[in-house]
Motif scaffolding. Structure first.
Motif, short mmCIF file in Angstrom:
data_model
loop_
_atom_site.label_atom_id
_atom_site.label_comp_id
_atom_site.label_asym_id
_atom_site.label_seq_id
_atom_site.Cartn_x
_atom_site.Cartn_y
_atom_site.Cartn_z
N THR A 224 0.85 -1.19 0.00
CA THR A 224 0.00 0.00 0.00
C THR A 224 0.88 1.23 0.00
OG1 THR A 224 -0.14 -0.01 2.43
CG2 THR A 224 -1.90 -1.13 1.22
N LEU A 225 0.34 2.32 -0.52
CA LEU A 225 1.08 3.59 -0.55
C LEU A 225 0.94 4.25 0.81
CD1 LEU A 225 2.70 5.54 -2.30
CD2 LEU A 225 0.54 6.68 -2.88
N ARG A 226 2.08 4.41 1.50
CA ARG A 226 2.06 5.00 2.84
C ARG A 226 2.39 6.49 2.76
NH1 ARG A 226 3.07 -0.31 3.52
NH2 ARG A 226 5.12 -0.26 2.55
N ALA A 227 1.48 7.28 3.27
CA ALA A 227 1.67 8.73 3.23
C ALA A 227 2.77 9.14 4.21
CB ALA A 227 0.36 9.43 3.57
N PRO A 228 3.66 10.04 3.80
CA PRO A 228 4.72 10.49 4.72
C PRO A 228 4.15 11.29 5.88
CG PRO A 228 4.69 11.83 2.71
CD PRO A 228 3.72 10.72 2.49
N GLY A 229 4.75 11.13 7.03
CA GLY A 229 4.30 11.86 8.21
C GLY A 229 5.48 12.48 8.93
N PRO A 230 5.25 13.08 10.09
CA PRO A 230 6.33 13.74 10.82
C PRO A 230 7.35 12.77 11.40
CG PRO A 230 4.29 13.76 12.09
CD PRO A 230 3.94 13.28 10.72
N GLY A 231 6.95 11.53 11.58
CA GLY A 231 7.85 10.50 12.08
C GLY A 231 7.42 9.15 11.54
N LEU A 232 8.30 8.16 11.63
CA LEU A 232 7.98 6.85 11.09
C LEU A 232 7.25 5.99 12.11
CD1 LEU A 232 11.11 5.80 9.03
CD2 LEU A 232 9.15 7.17 8.37
N THR A 233 6.41 5.10 11.60
CA THR A 233 5.71 4.15 12.44
C THR A 233 6.40 2.80 12.35
OG1 THR A 233 3.58 5.25 12.13
CG2 THR A 233 3.52 2.97 12.88
N LEU A 234 6.91 2.33 13.48
CA LEU A 234 7.48 0.99 13.58
C LEU A 234 6.42 0.08 14.19
CD1 LEU A 234 10.92 1.87 15.27
CD2 LEU A 234 10.23 2.20 12.89
N VAL A 235 6.30 -1.11 13.66
CA VAL A 235 5.31 -2.06 14.17
C VAL A 235 5.98 -3.40 14.44
CG1 VAL A 235 3.28 -3.45 13.53
CG2 VAL A 235 3.27 -0.98 13.16
N SER A 236 5.56 -4.03 15.54
CA SER A 236 5.99 -5.39 15.84
C SER A 236 4.77 -6.18 16.28
CB SER A 236 7.06 -5.40 16.94
OG SER A 236 7.63 -6.69 17.07
N VAL A 237 4.75 -7.47 15.97
CA VAL A 237 3.61 -8.33 16.28
C VAL A 237 4.12 -9.65 16.83
CG1 VAL A 237 1.56 -9.50 15.37
CG2 VAL A 237 2.28 -7.32 14.36
N GLY A 238 3.54 -10.09 17.94
CA GLY A 238 3.92 -11.39 18.48
C GLY A 238 3.42 -11.58 19.89
N ARG A 239 3.41 -12.82 20.34
CA ARG A 239 3.06 -13.09 21.73
C ARG A 239 4.14 -12.50 22.63
NH1 ARG A 239 3.05 -18.09 23.67
NH2 ARG A 239 1.59 -17.48 25.31
N LEU A 240 3.72 -11.95 23.76
CA LEU A 240 4.66 -11.32 24.67
C LEU A 240 5.29 -12.39 25.55
CD1 LEU A 240 2.68 -8.07 25.58
CD2 LEU A 240 4.16 -8.56 23.62
N VAL A 241 6.21 -13.12 24.92
CA VAL A 241 6.96 -14.19 25.59
C VAL A 241 8.44 -13.96 25.33
CG1 VAL A 241 5.08 -15.87 25.49
CG2 VAL A 241 6.68 -15.69 23.57
N GLU A 242 9.27 -14.65 26.10
CA GLU A 242 10.71 -14.38 26.07
C GLU A 242 11.32 -14.55 24.68
OE1 GLU A 242 14.86 -15.81 28.29
OE2 GLU A 242 12.95 -16.83 28.71
N LYS A 243 10.93 -15.62 23.95
CA LYS A 243 11.61 -15.92 22.70
C LYS A 243 11.38 -14.86 21.62
CE LYS A 243 8.05 -18.84 20.51
NZ LYS A 243 7.79 -20.18 19.93
N LEU A 313 11.01 -7.30 14.32
CA LEU A 313 10.80 -8.46 15.19
C LEU A 313 12.17 -8.98 15.57
CD1 LEU A 313 8.43 -10.22 16.33
CD2 LEU A 313 8.94 -11.82 14.50
N THR A 314 12.42 -9.16 16.87
CA THR A 314 13.78 -9.46 17.33
C THR A 314 13.83 -10.75 18.17
OG1 THR A 314 13.41 -7.99 19.24
CG2 THR A 314 14.45 -7.04 17.28
N PRO A 315 13.49 -11.89 17.58
CA PRO A 315 13.45 -13.13 18.37
C PRO A 315 14.83 -13.61 18.79
CG PRO A 315 13.13 -13.59 16.04
CD PRO A 315 13.11 -12.10 16.18
N CYS A 316 14.81 -14.52 19.78
CA CYS A 316 16.05 -15.09 20.30
C CYS A 316 15.78 -16.55 20.68
CB CYS A 316 16.55 -14.30 21.52
SG CYS A 316 15.36 -14.31 22.90
N THR A 345 17.70 -15.72 14.10
CA THR A 345 17.27 -16.80 14.97
C THR A 345 16.47 -17.82 14.17
OG1 THR A 345 17.14 -15.28 16.85
CG2 THR A 345 15.97 -17.37 17.05
N GLY A 346 16.67 -19.11 14.46
CA GLY A 346 15.90 -20.15 13.80
C GLY A 346 16.05 -20.06 12.29
N GLY A 347 14.91 -20.09 11.59
CA GLY A 347 14.94 -20.05 10.14
C GLY A 347 14.85 -18.67 9.55
N VAL A 348 14.92 -17.62 10.37
CA VAL A 348 14.77 -16.25 9.87
C VAL A 348 15.76 -15.92 8.75
CG1 VAL A 348 14.94 -13.80 10.47
CG2 VAL A 348 13.67 -15.37 11.97
#
Length: 423
Positions: A224-243, A313-316, A345-348
């Protein structure tokens, strides 16, 4: 018509296990008839909207009450009378080998036998109804694969399983050997898992090991075409677990803020570490720069990705061996042509090739993660180039329809049900 597949899962439906849902829907589009056997209800309040599109009946094995107990007694009687030698031999095998359920497990070996009898009765009834000999496939190498293995011993039906992450590395090697040696094939989502299986299971008893990437629906996750803004949006998705490494992400965000970069980070997901992570965010002084958005279904995640500039996403690998294979959310973000920052990490590294279709740091390398984020924040051309390359990678290697086609060779039944043949 293709044969019937009995798919065994640990729980259904799970919000985070979109790869199983996608696989089921893709196979049904190809004309495959399925029955889903779930060892337990998921117990989750939120579920993916696409679950309603699944045509397959679901049999839950954690149902209580008189009718459920009577149904289970009837299944035992049916299997015992249909294949008495197999029933007795399998029961003796389980009683003699209680260690089959050691390691990462929620069911004892005898409980898995009880579940397997239900699946076996289903397989016999399907065959009697005139359906082509069914194939049993288990998702996850722990309890579901043990149930599938015992079903194979009870019935002689072909059996395979998909090994993913924790389920593969946290069962004892002997348990993996037992499951694999009974299988027609073992499927896994990345080559590093396949290498581990090859190292653990001796050549003499190892079936074919197939690497089949979990695909995504390319017409659902699109650029999708993302409109520029005053700052960038970083997104992460995942279960809140250690790995998932969210503590490292928060520390990287703190370093990014110190450097003067303008951004905000949205974290989608829930889990046991939510309170700990929100407290860490406050300690790091991140304030409104980081927000925890909680659990969201796939449609909501797709909407969030449509306004995302960088996915991170920064798995370990945890001390007990828990780890990711190839997280589906990385594939979904790349399908949307969003540049990704992640860890090796893993197959990343099989999905993300650093500098080509994303940026990779080492697990736990907060400075490296922050440096990659800073590079993307500062360079729109780099974001565009990596995003476009990521989309091409997913199109060529992670299409869910191609994954379903690859599974056809695994699920094509070749062995008829045998009623009275020694296991």
């Amino acid at each position: 018509m293709p044969g019937h597949v009995i798919m065994i899962v640990r729980s259904w439906p799970r919000l985070s296990q979109t790869f199983i849902l996608d696989e089921v829907l893709a196979m049904e589009r190809r004309g495959r008839e399925l029955t889903i056997v779930s060892l337990a209800h998921s117990g989750e309040q939120r579920r993916q909207p696409q679950v309603d599109k699944v045509r397959a009946p679901v049999r839950f094995l954690d149902v209580g009450g008189f009718r459920a107990r009577w149904s289970r007694i009837s299944d035992h009687a049916h299997v015992l009378t249909t294949a008495p030698m197999r029933y007795v031999a399998t029961l003796v095998h389980v009683l003699a080998n209680p260690g089959l359920s050691r390691g990462y497990a929620t069911c004892s070996a005898i409980r898995c036998f009880d579940h397997a009898v239900v699946v076996a009765a289903l397989a016999f009834r399907l065959r009697r109804s005139g359906a082509r000999a069914p194939h049993v496939h288990a998702h996850f190498a722990h309890d579901p694969a043990l149930v599938g293995m015992l079903t194979r011993r009870l019935t002689g039906v072909p059996f395979s399983f998909t090994a993913h992450a924790r389920d593969l590395y946290q069962i004892p090697p002997a348990g993996l050997v037992a499951r694999a040696s009974a299988a027609e094939a073992v499927v896994t989502c990345c080559q590093v898992n396949a290498d581990y299986i090859a190292k653990t299971v001796p050549d003499a008893v190892r079936p074919p090991v197939r690497v089949i990437h979990h695909g995504v629906e390319l017409d659902r996750f699109t650029p999708t075409l993302r409109a520029p803004g005053p700052g960038l949006t970083l997104v992460s998705v995942g279960r809140l677990v250690e790995k998932k490494g969210f503590a490292d992400l928060l520390r990287a965000c703190a370093a990014l803020a110190e450097s003067g970069s303008r951004f905000r980070c949205e974290i989608y997901g829930d889990g046991p570490l939510r309170r700990q992570l929100t407290e860490l965010s406050a300690e790091l002084g991140l304030g409104e720069l980081v927000s925890f958005r909680g659990e969201r279904d796939r449609d909501e995640i797709a909407h969030a990705l449509a306004r995302t500039d960088v996915f991170v996403l920064t798995p370990c690998v945890t001390d007990d061996g828990d780890r990711d294979g190839i997280p589906n959310v990385l594939v979904e973000a790349m399908a949307c042509a969003i540049p990704v920052v992640t860890t090796a990490t893993g197959g990343v590294p099989e999905l993300v090739r650093s500098g080509e279709n994303g940026l990779i740091a080492q697990p736990g390398d907060v400075d490296g993660i922050a440096g990659h984020l800073a590079a993307l924040v500062a360079d729109p051309a780099l974001r565009r180039r990596l995003g476009e390359s990521g989309r091409k990678t997913v199109e060529s290697e992670y299409d869910v329809e191609a994954a379903a086609l690859a599974l056809e060779a695994v699920f094509d039944p070749r062995t008829p049900i045998a009623a009275e043949v020694a296991p």
